[in-house]
Scaffold this motif. Structure first.
Motif, PDB file in Angstrom:
ATOM      1  N   LYS A  41      -5.419  68.635   0.537  1.00 52.81           N
ATOM      2  CA  LYS A  41      -6.780  68.151   0.299  1.00 52.81           C
ATOM      3  C   LYS A  41      -6.757  66.746  -0.289  1.00 52.81           C
ATOM      4  O   LYS A  41      -7.597  65.899   0.053  1.00 52.81           O
ATOM      5  N   THR A  42      -5.807  66.472  -1.161  1.00 50.32           N
ATOM      6  CA  THR A  42      -5.718  65.135  -1.752  1.00 50.32           C
ATOM      7  C   THR A  42      -5.479  64.083  -0.681  1.00 50.32           C
ATOM      8  O   THR A  42      -6.122  63.022  -0.673  1.00 50.32           O
ATOM      9  N   LEU A  43      -4.580  64.384   0.252  1.00 49.33           N
ATOM     10  CA  LEU A  43      -4.331  63.430   1.339  1.00 49.33           C
ATOM     11  C   LEU A  43      -5.564  63.266   2.217  1.00 49.33           C
ATOM     12  O   LEU A  43      -5.912  62.150   2.623  1.00 49.33           O
ATOM     13  N   LEU A  44      -6.248  64.389   2.493  1.00 47.53           N
ATOM     14  CA  LEU A  44      -7.467  64.313   3.294  1.00 47.53           C
ATOM     15  C   LEU A  44      -8.576  63.554   2.562  1.00 47.53           C
ATOM     16  O   LEU A  44      -9.357  62.830   3.191  1.00 47.53           O
ATOM     17  N   ASP A  45      -8.640  63.696   1.240  1.00 47.27           N
ATOM     18  CA  ASP A  45      -9.638  62.948   0.480  1.00 47.27           C
ATOM     19  C   ASP A  45      -9.438  61.446   0.651  1.00 47.27           C
ATOM     20  O   ASP A  45     -10.405  60.691   0.824  1.00 47.27           O
ATOM     21  N   VAL A  46      -8.187  61.002   0.608  1.00 47.37           N
ATOM     22  CA  VAL A  46      -7.920  59.581   0.797  1.00 47.37           C
ATOM     23  C   VAL A  46      -8.304  59.164   2.219  1.00 47.37           C
ATOM     24  O   VAL A  46      -8.895  58.099   2.431  1.00 47.37           O
ATOM     25  N   ALA A  47      -7.998  60.017   3.193  1.00 47.04           N
ATOM     26  CA  ALA A  47      -8.362  59.703   4.578  1.00 47.04           C
ATOM     27  C   ALA A  47      -9.878  59.619   4.736  1.00 47.04           C
ATOM     28  O   ALA A  47     -10.387  58.741   5.448  1.00 47.04           O
ATOM     29  N   LEU A  48     -10.612  60.509   4.091  1.00 51.30           N
ATOM     30  CA  LEU A  48     -12.072  60.454   4.145  1.00 51.30           C
ATOM     31  C   LEU A  48     -12.588  59.165   3.514  1.00 51.30           C
ATOM     32  O   LEU A  48     -13.521  58.531   4.032  1.00 51.30           O
ATOM     33  N   ALA A  49     -11.979  58.762   2.402  1.00 49.67           N
ATOM     34  CA  ALA A  49     -12.384  57.510   1.762  1.00 49.67           C
ATOM     35  C   ALA A  49     -12.132  56.321   2.682  1.00 49.67           C
ATOM     36  O   ALA A  49     -12.954  55.402   2.772  1.00 49.67           O
ATOM     37  N   VAL A  50     -11.016  56.354   3.388  1.00 50.74           N
ATOM     38  CA  VAL A  50     -10.705  55.276   4.338  1.00 50.74           C
ATOM     39  C   VAL A  50     -11.704  55.278   5.487  1.00 50.74           C
ATOM     40  O   VAL A  50     -12.191  54.226   5.924  1.00 50.74           O
TER      41      VAL A  50
ATOM     42  N   GLY B 230      -8.879  50.716   7.286  1.00 48.78           N
ATOM     43  CA  GLY B 230      -7.686  50.741   6.457  1.00 48.78           C
ATOM     44  C   GLY B 230      -6.529  49.902   6.911  1.00 48.78           C
ATOM     45  O   GLY B 230      -5.549  49.734   6.166  1.00 48.78           O
ATOM     46  N   LEU B 231      -6.565  49.356   8.130  1.00 44.69           N
ATOM     47  CA  LEU B 231      -5.412  48.611   8.636  1.00 44.69           C
ATOM     48  C   LEU B 231      -5.534  47.109   8.402  1.00 44.69           C
ATOM     49  O   LEU B 231      -4.709  46.337   8.865  1.00 44.69           O
ATOM     50  N   ARG B 232      -6.551  46.687   7.668  1.00 46.68           N
ATOM     51  CA  ARG B 232      -6.661  45.253   7.397  1.00 46.68           C
ATOM     52  C   ARG B 232      -5.556  44.793   6.451  1.00 46.68           C
ATOM     53  O   ARG B 232      -5.238  43.611   6.365  1.00 46.68           O
ATOM     54  N   ASN B 233      -4.962  45.735   5.722  1.00 51.06           N
ATOM     55  CA  ASN B 233      -3.841  45.408   4.848  1.00 51.06           C
ATOM     56  C   ASN B 233      -3.023  46.664   4.591  1.00 51.06           C
ATOM     57  O   ASN B 233      -3.481  47.778   4.828  1.00 51.06           O
TER      58      ASN B 233
ATOM     59  N   GLU C 163      -0.200  56.931   8.146  1.00 51.40           N
ATOM     60  CA  GLU C 163      -0.574  58.298   8.518  1.00 51.40           C
ATOM     61  C   GLU C 163      -1.986  58.614   8.032  1.00 51.40           C
ATOM     62  O   GLU C 163      -2.763  59.281   8.731  1.00 51.40           O
ATOM     63  N   ILE C 164      -2.328  58.132   6.832  1.00 49.28           N
ATOM     64  CA  ILE C 164      -3.683  58.341   6.306  1.00 49.28           C
ATOM     65  C   ILE C 164      -4.706  57.648   7.199  1.00 49.28           C
ATOM     66  O   ILE C 164      -5.764  58.219   7.518  1.00 49.28           O
ATOM     67  N   ILE C 165      -4.399  56.426   7.623  1.00 47.29           N
ATOM     68  CA  ILE C 165      -5.293  55.700   8.527  1.00 47.29           C
ATOM     69  C   ILE C 165      -5.497  56.480   9.821  1.00 47.29           C
ATOM     70  O   ILE C 165      -6.618  56.599  10.333  1.00 47.29           O
ATOM     71  N   GLN C 166      -4.413  57.035  10.350  1.00 45.08           N
ATOM     72  CA  GLN C 166      -4.518  57.773  11.610  1.00 45.08           C
ATOM     73  C   GLN C 166      -5.378  59.029  11.450  1.00 45.08           C
ATOM     74  O   GLN C 166      -6.138  59.382  12.353  1.00 45.08           O
ATOM     75  N   ILE C 167      -5.266  59.699  10.298  1.00 39.43           N
ATOM     76  CA  ILE C 167      -6.114  60.868  10.057  1.00 39.43           C
ATOM     77  C   ILE C 167      -7.582  60.445  10.024  1.00 39.43           C
ATOM     78  O   ILE C 167      -8.458  61.108  10.610  1.00 39.43           O
ATOM     79  N   ALA C 168      -7.865  59.319   9.352  1.00 40.09           N
ATOM     80  CA  ALA C 168      -9.241  58.822   9.289  1.00 40.09           C
ATOM     81  C   ALA C 168      -9.762  58.496  10.685  1.00 40.09           C
ATOM     82  O   ALA C 168     -10.898  58.846  11.044  1.00 40.09           O
ATOM     83  N   LEU C 169      -8.941  57.836  11.495  1.00 40.16           N
ATOM     84  CA  LEU C 169      -9.353  57.491  12.855  1.00 40.16           C
ATOM     85  C   LEU C 169      -9.486  58.737  13.727  1.00 40.16           C
ATOM     86  O   LEU C 169     -10.354  58.799  14.605  1.00 40.16           O
TER      87      LEU C 169
END
Length: 439
Positions: free
Chosen positions: A60-69, A366-369, A383-389
């Motif tokens: 869930k913590t990783l998904l939370d970051v992905a949702l924020a992204v 998230g990929l701007r930097n 990987e977090i960026i890919q989950i968000a996308l």
């Protein structure tokens, strides 16, 4: 304690409310997480990294970051926007806890990356089944576009280096499943590379393709129903030979550098052999022609490869290259597809330009930097960026699912009637609500 399904609270949607919350659009993404089963899949995948008596689940913590992204964040601390709305996102870990998790997963290396990627692949197959005729394989073929992207670094980071265009940073190689002109595309590969990595490095293209294939349903991991499409960076002997290798038999459409041999072959093509290029609607593309090359120019390349050239009047003000001829811009690509008119093959390859749109979307997600220092940490960030996308791509796909009612929600999210997007968001959530629960 109220019962919940998955990792996130249940939210009830109402119109005409006066008490409102921020990040209400995140409800769409949360419902997509729940309906696709991504929360349970990621939680199970990261279970080995959950410490005894830990309060927060690593998945869930990783998904939370992905949702924020997905909501516009570009660093780990942006998860704070979710922490401010516990009614929507549930308990959210503190910034130090988030950082420790990323460090832990980075230290685990390939094991953690494999766990995350396997969970995404499992959910992707489920989502494509839910999407039905809106899935990217509805036509019987999956198209994967590979393309490099420069990510600038404004501080000293591991593997940051001078790039080919005299900037400083990294040069990841990305892969996206093409969703067509109206879709967003799904990320299926993100290979983090130093800034000085070559654009035409065959080994990197092979690795990126392997990552992409592993994200697809098993039936698309080999065979001609999967098309790998690249710019001229993929036009190397080693990469084309690997794509055509016995046991893979993948379809390909890769750009080729205009060498002197190709240039001379183009000059020898008679005027009668040039076919007008076409637009997606079938109409003729003004000032553009295509022709197939043969003979010595194919020597040394895999059997069955076709070489197709295209010439077009350049846009006003565009500078010609020394490889262009007769005032026309020359391009070339290779493919092993047969039984299709060359004009249609040229159009298919030209549509690879959609990858630029996918990269632009990734930069805004998230990929701007790359916000972290170590290469292993930034690979977790990719990987977090890919989950968000993934979530942003799956959301519109999932909205075409078969309706089915399910249990009521416990929390209420009220939208003002005068808000311009109230009808859009509430109707979209109702469509997501109608999808069957995972399992």
């Amino acid at each position: 304690m109220k019962k919940r399904i998955g990792s996130y609270p249940r939210v009830r949607i109402e119109r005409g409310g006066r008490a409102v919350v921020s990040q209400a659009g995140g409800v769409l993404l949360v419902e997509t997480v729940r309906k696709t089963g991504l929360d349970t899949a990621i939680s199970a995948a990261l279970a080995p990294w959950r410490k005894a008596r830990a309060v927060h689940d690593p998945g869930k913590t990783l998904l939370d970051v992905a949702l924020a992204v997905a909501l516009g964040g570009d660093c780990l601390a942006d998860v704070g926007m979710l922490r401010a709305e516990p009614a929507v996102f549930g308990p959210v870990a503190s910034d130090p806890t988030v950082s420790r998790l990323v460090d832990t997963l980075a230290a685990a290396g390939p094991k953690a990356l494999t766990a995350i990627r396997s969970a995404r692949s499992e959910v992707r197959e489920h989502v494509w089944k839910l999407a039905g005729t809106s899935s990217p394989d509805a036509s019987g073929q999956v198209i994967v576009d590979l393309d490099g992207v420069l990510v600038l670094a404004h501080s000293d980071k591991q593997d940051a280096a001078a790039t080919w265009n005299k900037t400083y940073g990294h040069h990841p190689l990305m892969g996206f499943v093409d969703h067509g002109s109206g879709g967003t595309g799904e990320p299926v590969a993100a290979l983090l590379r130093p800034g000085n990595a070559g654009s035409n490095t065959a080994a990197d293209h092979i690795t990126a393709t392997q990552l992409a294939l592993a994200q697809l349903p098993k039936r698309y991991r080999r065979g001609r129903s999967t098309l790998i499409r690249t710019d001229s960076g993929g036009g190397t002997h080693e990469f084309v030979a690997w794509l055509a290798k016995r046991g893979k038999w993948l379809s390909y459409s890769v750009g080729m550098t205009i060498t002197d041999a190709i240039h001379q072959a183009v000059l020898k093509v008679p005027a009668s052999a040039w076919t007008p290029a076409v637009e997606p609607g079938g109409e003729i593309r003004d000032g553009a022609w295509t022709a197939e090359l043969d003979g010595d120019v194919l020597k040394g390349w895999p059997r069955g490869m076709r070489l197709i050239a295209r010439k077009e009047r350049p846009h006003p003000g565009a500078q010609l290259r020394f490889t262009d001829a007769d005032g026309l811009r020359l391009t070339c690509f290779a493919t092993n597809t047969t039984g299709v008119p060359i004009a249609a093959l040229e159009l298919r390859h030209r549509q690879r330009a959609r990858a630029e749109d996918r990269i632009r979307n990734a930069r805004a997600t998230g990929l701007r930097n790359l916000p972290l220092h170590d290469i292993a940490q930034n690979q977790i960030w990719l990987e977090i960026i890919q989950i968000a996308l993934d979530l942003l791509a799956w959301l519109p796909m999932a909205l075409t699912g078969k309706p089915r009612l399910w249990e009521p929600r416990r929390r209420h999210l009220r939208f003002a009637r005068h808000w311009p997007w109230t009808d859009i968001i509430t109707s979209a959530i109702q469509r997501l609500d109608a999808l069957p629960n995972p399992g």
